[in-house]
Scaffold this active site. Sequence first.
Site, mmCIF file in Angstrom:
data_model
loop_
_atom_site.group_PDB
_atom_site.id
_atom_site.type_symbol
_atom_site.label_atom_id
_atom_site.label_comp_id
_atom_site.label_asym_id
_atom_site.label_seq_id
_atom_site.Cartn_x
_atom_site.Cartn_y
_atom_site.Cartn_z
ATOM 1 N N CYS A 1 0.813 -1.091 0.061
ATOM 2 C CA CYS A 1 -0.185 -0.049 0.154
ATOM 3 C C CYS A 1 0.776 1.119 0.098
ATOM 4 C CB CYS A 1 -0.928 0.000 1.097
ATOM 5 S SG CYS A 1 -2.090 1.295 1.324
ATOM 6 N N PRO A 2 0.529 2.160 -0.810
ATOM 7 C CA PRO A 2 -0.474 2.522 -1.720
ATOM 8 C C PRO A 2 -0.302 1.986 -3.199
ATOM 9 C CG PRO A 2 0.631 4.439 -1.546
ATOM 10 C CD PRO A 2 1.331 3.571 -0.718
#
Length: 78
Positions: A16-17
């Site tokens: 993430c992201p």
Amino acid sequence: MLIEVDAELDACGLFCPEPVMLLHTKVRELGAGKVLKVTATDPSTQRDIPKFCLFLEHQLLDSSEQDGTYTYLIRKKL
């Protein structure tokens, strides 16, 4: 039910992201109604990808997990 996949995105090994950022870019390249298969290893995609689809009105056709790999089938909104 067999779903025809038009494009694939391998986000395995990314965290993430990055998976959602790559997903956003890949979806832009697809035509309306086309299906994208996403594979990822980051557990946060279980939260992030459904929210991405809901927010941008794409259809999450399927999601599954096997041995730490998450697979999503997403139909781009019409």
